[in-house]
Write a protein that holds these residues in place. Structure first.
Motif, PDB file in Angstrom:
ATOM      1  N   ILE A 168       2.282  13.626   2.919  1.00  0.00           N
ATOM      2  CA  ILE A 168       2.361  12.518   3.868  1.00  0.00           C
ATOM      3  C   ILE A 168       3.577  11.654   3.557  1.00  0.00           C
ATOM      4  CG2 ILE A 168       0.796  10.957   2.602  1.00  0.00           C
ATOM      5  CD1 ILE A 168      -0.362  10.509   5.663  1.00  0.00           C
ATOM      6  N   VAL A 169       4.223  11.186   4.607  1.00  0.00           N
ATOM      7  CA  VAL A 169       5.400  10.341   4.471  1.00  0.00           C
ATOM      8  C   VAL A 169       4.977   8.941   4.892  1.00  0.00           C
ATOM      9  CG1 VAL A 169       7.787   9.995   5.193  1.00  0.00           C
ATOM     10  CG2 VAL A 169       6.819  12.310   5.157  1.00  0.00           C
ATOM     11  N   ALA A 170       4.974   8.032   3.915  1.00  0.00           N
ATOM     12  CA  ALA A 170       4.457   6.695   4.192  1.00  0.00           C
ATOM     13  C   ALA A 170       5.596   5.709   4.306  1.00  0.00           C
ATOM     14  CB  ALA A 170       3.524   6.274   3.055  1.00  0.00           C
ATOM     15  N   ASP A 226      -0.736  -2.377   2.223  1.00  0.00           N
ATOM     16  CA  ASP A 226      -1.501  -1.435   1.398  1.00  0.00           C
ATOM     17  C   ASP A 226      -1.099   0.026   1.693  1.00  0.00           C
ATOM     18  OD1 ASP A 226      -3.239  -1.263  -0.653  1.00  0.00           O
ATOM     19  OD2 ASP A 226      -5.063  -1.640   0.506  1.00  0.00           O
ATOM     20  N   VAL A 227       0.216   0.233   1.827  1.00  0.00           N
ATOM     21  CA  VAL A 227       0.768   1.486   2.347  1.00  0.00           C
ATOM     22  C   VAL A 227       0.294   2.733   1.593  1.00  0.00           C
ATOM     23  CG1 VAL A 227       2.922   2.721   2.822  1.00  0.00           C
ATOM     24  CG2 VAL A 227       2.791   0.264   3.189  1.00  0.00           C
ATOM     25  N   LEU A 228       0.439   2.700   0.255  1.00  0.00           N
ATOM     26  CA  LEU A 228       0.123   3.910  -0.513  1.00  0.00           C
ATOM     27  C   LEU A 228      -1.345   4.281  -0.475  1.00  0.00           C
ATOM     28  CD1 LEU A 228       2.325   4.313  -3.691  1.00  0.00           C
ATOM     29  CD2 LEU A 228       2.160   5.734  -1.640  1.00  0.00           C
ATOM     30  N   ASN A 229      -2.207   3.282  -0.495  1.00  0.00           N
ATOM     31  CA  ASN A 229      -3.648   3.557  -0.435  1.00  0.00           C
ATOM     32  C   ASN A 229      -4.050   4.208   0.876  1.00  0.00           C
ATOM     33  OD1 ASN A 229      -4.661   2.851  -2.938  1.00  0.00           O
ATOM     34  ND2 ASN A 229      -4.710   0.666  -2.407  1.00  0.00           N
ATOM     35  N   TYR A 230      -3.546   3.649   1.993  1.00  0.00           N
ATOM     36  CA  TYR A 230      -3.872   4.221   3.296  1.00  0.00           C
ATOM     37  C   TYR A 230      -3.290   5.629   3.430  1.00  0.00           C
ATOM     38  CZ  TYR A 230      -5.926  -0.031   5.210  1.00  0.00           C
ATOM     39  OH  TYR A 230      -6.739  -1.101   5.459  1.00  0.00           O
ATOM     40  N   ALA A 231      -2.080   5.815   2.880  1.00  0.00           N
ATOM     41  CA  ALA A 231      -1.429   7.127   2.968  1.00  0.00           C
ATOM     42  C   ALA A 231      -2.233   8.168   2.194  1.00  0.00           C
ATOM     43  CB  ALA A 231      -0.001   7.038   2.442  1.00  0.00           C
ATOM     44  N   ALA A 232      -2.642   7.826   0.984  1.00  0.00           N
ATOM     45  CA  ALA A 232      -3.413   8.761   0.150  1.00  0.00           C
ATOM     46  C   ALA A 232      -4.730   9.098   0.835  1.00  0.00           C
ATOM     47  CB  ALA A 232      -3.667   8.151  -1.224  1.00  0.00           C
ATOM     48  N   ASP A 233      -5.337   8.108   1.461  1.00  0.00           N
ATOM     49  CA  ASP A 233      -6.596   8.315   2.178  1.00  0.00           C
ATOM     50  C   ASP A 233      -6.396   9.274   3.360  1.00  0.00           C
ATOM     51  OD1 ASP A 233      -9.370   7.567   3.032  1.00  0.00           O
ATOM     52  OD2 ASP A 233      -8.238   6.819   4.764  1.00  0.00           O
ATOM     53  N   PHE A 256       1.950  24.615   6.265  1.00  0.00           N
ATOM     54  CA  PHE A 256       2.155  23.436   5.421  1.00  0.00           C
ATOM     55  C   PHE A 256       2.234  22.245   6.374  1.00  0.00           C
ATOM     56  CE2 PHE A 256       4.410  20.377   2.819  1.00  0.00           C
ATOM     57  CZ  PHE A 256       3.951  20.629   1.535  1.00  0.00           C
ATOM     58  N   VAL A 257       1.302  21.314   6.248  1.00  0.00           N
ATOM     59  CA  VAL A 257       1.169  20.248   7.245  1.00  0.00           C
ATOM     60  C   VAL A 257       1.564  18.879   6.670  1.00  0.00           C
ATOM     61  CG1 VAL A 257      -0.426  19.102   8.843  1.00  0.00           C
ATOM     62  CG2 VAL A 257      -0.661  21.557   8.406  1.00  0.00           C
ATOM     63  N   VAL A 258       2.510  18.254   7.362  1.00  0.00           N
ATOM     64  CA  VAL A 258       3.039  16.961   6.917  1.00  0.00           C
ATOM     65  C   VAL A 258       2.738  15.888   7.963  1.00  0.00           C
ATOM     66  CG1 VAL A 258       5.109  15.706   6.176  1.00  0.00           C
ATOM     67  CG2 VAL A 258       4.950  18.199   5.808  1.00  0.00           C
ATOM     68  N   GLY A 259       2.108  14.803   7.543  1.00  0.00           N
ATOM     69  CA  GLY A 259       1.831  13.685   8.440  1.00  0.00           C
ATOM     70  C   GLY A 259       2.689  12.486   8.092  1.00  0.00           C
ATOM     71  N   PHE A 260       2.703  11.516   8.963  1.00  0.00           N
ATOM     72  CA  PHE A 260       3.385  10.255   8.722  1.00  0.00           C
ATOM     73  C   PHE A 260       2.355   9.137   8.715  1.00  0.00           C
ATOM     74  CE2 PHE A 260       8.099  10.329   8.889  1.00  0.00           C
ATOM     75  CZ  PHE A 260       8.247  11.694   8.830  1.00  0.00           C
ATOM     76  N   ALA A 261       2.641   8.112   7.944  1.00  0.00           N
ATOM     77  CA  ALA A 261       1.762   6.951   7.924  1.00  0.00           C
ATOM     78  C   ALA A 261       2.620   5.702   8.030  1.00  0.00           C
ATOM     79  CB  ALA A 261       0.942   6.931   6.639  1.00  0.00           C
ATOM     80  N   ALA A 262       2.596   5.088   9.193  1.00  0.00           N
ATOM     81  CA  ALA A 262       3.294   3.812   9.382  1.00  0.00           C
ATOM     82  C   ALA A 262       2.265   2.718   9.153  1.00  0.00           C
ATOM     83  CB  ALA A 262       3.857   3.732  10.790  1.00  0.00           C
ATOM     84  N   GLU A 263       2.495   1.914   8.151  1.00  0.00           N
ATOM     85  CA  GLU A 263       1.514   0.887   7.801  1.00  0.00           C
ATOM     86  C   GLU A 263       2.209  -0.463   7.675  1.00  0.00           C
ATOM     87  OE1 GLU A 263      -1.544   1.768   7.735  1.00  0.00           O
ATOM     88  OE2 GLU A 263      -1.550   3.894   7.219  1.00  0.00           O
ATOM     89  N   THR A 264       1.422  -1.507   7.747  1.00  0.00           N
ATOM     90  CA  THR A 264       1.983  -2.846   7.558  1.00  0.00           C
ATOM     91  C   THR A 264       1.504  -3.462   6.244  1.00  0.00           C
ATOM     92  OG1 THR A 264       0.149  -3.780   8.807  1.00  0.00           O
ATOM     93  CG2 THR A 264       2.183  -3.342  10.032  1.00  0.00           C
ATOM     94  N   GLU A 272       3.437  13.397  -8.185  1.00  0.00           N
ATOM     95  CA  GLU A 272       3.746  11.966  -8.240  1.00  0.00           C
ATOM     96  C   GLU A 272       4.443  11.565  -6.935  1.00  0.00           C
ATOM     97  OE1 GLU A 272       3.234   9.510 -10.689  1.00  0.00           O
ATOM     98  OE2 GLU A 272       1.788  11.086 -11.223  1.00  0.00           O
ATOM     99  N   PRO A 273       4.175  10.342  -6.427  1.00  0.00           N
ATOM    100  CA  PRO A 273       4.881   9.885  -5.221  1.00  0.00           C
ATOM    101  C   PRO A 273       6.387   9.804  -5.448  1.00  0.00           C
ATOM    102  CG  PRO A 273       3.261   8.249  -5.977  1.00  0.00           C
ATOM    103  CD  PRO A 273       3.193   9.388  -6.920  1.00  0.00           C
ATOM    104  N   LEU A 274       7.145  10.141  -4.403  1.00  0.00           N
ATOM    105  CA  LEU A 274       8.608  10.145  -4.454  1.00  0.00           C
ATOM    106  C   LEU A 274       9.113   9.003  -3.585  1.00  0.00           C
ATOM    107  CD1 LEU A 274      10.034  12.838  -5.646  1.00  0.00           C
ATOM    108  CD2 LEU A 274      10.794  13.164  -3.296  1.00  0.00           C
ATOM    109  N   GLN A 275       9.886   8.072  -4.138  1.00  0.00           N
ATOM    110  CA  GLN A 275      10.406   6.936  -3.367  1.00  0.00           C
ATOM    111  C   GLN A 275      11.802   7.252  -2.868  1.00  0.00           C
ATOM    112  OE1 GLN A 275       8.576   4.031  -3.164  1.00  0.00           O
ATOM    113  NE2 GLN A 275       7.063   4.316  -4.794  1.00  0.00           N
ATOM    114  N   SER A 276      12.081   6.982  -1.601  1.00  0.00           N
ATOM    115  CA  SER A 276      13.402   7.331  -1.072  1.00  0.00           C
ATOM    116  C   SER A 276      14.434   6.232  -1.288  1.00  0.00           C
ATOM    117  CB  SER A 276      13.319   7.640   0.422  1.00  0.00           C
ATOM    118  OG  SER A 276      13.196   6.444   1.169  1.00  0.00           O
ATOM    119  N   GLY A 277      14.026   4.985  -1.379  1.00  0.00           N
ATOM    120  CA  GLY A 277      15.022   3.909  -1.279  1.00  0.00           C
ATOM    121  C   GLY A 277      15.527   3.869   0.150  1.00  0.00           C
ATOM    122  N   LYS A 278      16.326   2.838   0.503  1.00  0.00           N
ATOM    123  CA  LYS A 278      16.803   2.723   1.880  1.00  0.00           C
ATOM    124  C   LYS A 278      17.911   3.736   2.140  1.00  0.00           C
ATOM    125  CE  LYS A 278      18.569  -0.986   4.824  1.00  0.00           C
ATOM    126  NZ  LYS A 278      18.743  -2.452   4.719  1.00  0.00           N
TER     127      LYS A 278
END
Ligand code: C5P
Length: 224
Positions: free
Chosen positions: A167-169, A150-157, A140-148, A194-200
């Motif tokens: 993926i954790v965006a 359009d975060v969700l689009n780049y993460a889904a891509d 089971f492979v999990v990546g990270f996406a640090a973006e500045t 569905e995407p899961l939002q963590s909040g701070k």
């Protein structure tokens, strides 16, 4: 309350921290990653009973007890360590901030000050996560996406392109998210959910939320 050992017996590979790409014997290219997110994941997995291998770039954090730490510097060293341990693990979590490019040649001597301008020629570094996505069998492979932006689009891509399971965006420009901070704000995106939002929350809380999400997803995949 005692921690539930819901990860007991699972073998997990976590990568953390930055990489360093040498320019010459005294200089390198790197980034602001502190390794806090990856170390929090490794510690949370350990506390929940997992067998953890932590491949770590250079960081200022103490070695976590009860975790196998493999220190590396360059992308190539991280690549080699990950590929070596990949066959024996069930879950791979790639939170390291890996260089996308590296100097095409490394100068054997310290580079001298000469002209007013200096250009460094860079080449693409190997994409460790994309290679893991290609080679995976049962993992089971999990990546990270640090973006500045359009975060969700780049993460889904990225999820699709690198053949990941999750993926954790995060938007690294958001206050309380990303590199250097003790907190993070992430969106966890798995295939077909569905995407899961963590909040701070603290990086440790994000780590536990991520480990919960992985278990839920693995169960879902096994049931399907
Ligand atoms: O494509 P991008 O670099 O934004 O993807 C980020 C994810 O890919 C992270 O999980 C990071 O650890 C991984 N990565 C990698 N090797 C690279 C670049 C990124 O494993 N050379």
């Amino acid at each position: 309350s005692p921690v539930e050992h819901d990860w007991a017996g699972k073998k997990v590979l976590v990568t953390a921290g930055p990489t360093r790409e040498k320019i010459d014997p005294v200089r390198y290219i790197s980034n602001h990653s502190t390794g806090k997110m990856g170390y929090a994941i490794a510690e949370a997995a350990r506390d929940r009973g997992a067998d953890v291998v932590l491949v770590s770039g250079p960081v200022a954090l103490p070695k976590p007890d009860g975790v196998t730490v493999i220190p590396v510097e360059s992308v190539q060293q991280m690549y080699d360590a990950v590929m070596q341990h990949l066959p024996e693990v069930e879950v791979v979590i790639k939170s390291a901030a890996v260089s996308d490019y590296r100097p095409k040649t490394v100068s054997a001597q310290k580079m001298k000050k000469t002209g007013d301008d200096l250009s460094l020629e860079l080449e693409k570094a190997p994409d460790i996560l994309a290679e893991v996505g290609k080679r995976k069998t049962h993992q089971f492979v999990v990546g990270f996406a640090a973006e500045t932006h359009d975060v969700l689009n780049y993460a889904a891509d990225k999820l699709a392109r690198k053949n990941l399971d999750m993926i954790v965006a995060n938007d690294v420009l958001q206050e309380g998210a990303g590199m250097g901070t003790d907190t993070n704000i992430v969106t966890i995106l798995a295939r077909g959910s569905e995407p899961l939002q963590s909040g701070k929350m603290s990086k440790r809380e994000v780590a536990d939320k991520l480990l919960d999400a992985i278990l839920t997803n693995q169960r879902g995949a096994a049931a399907a």
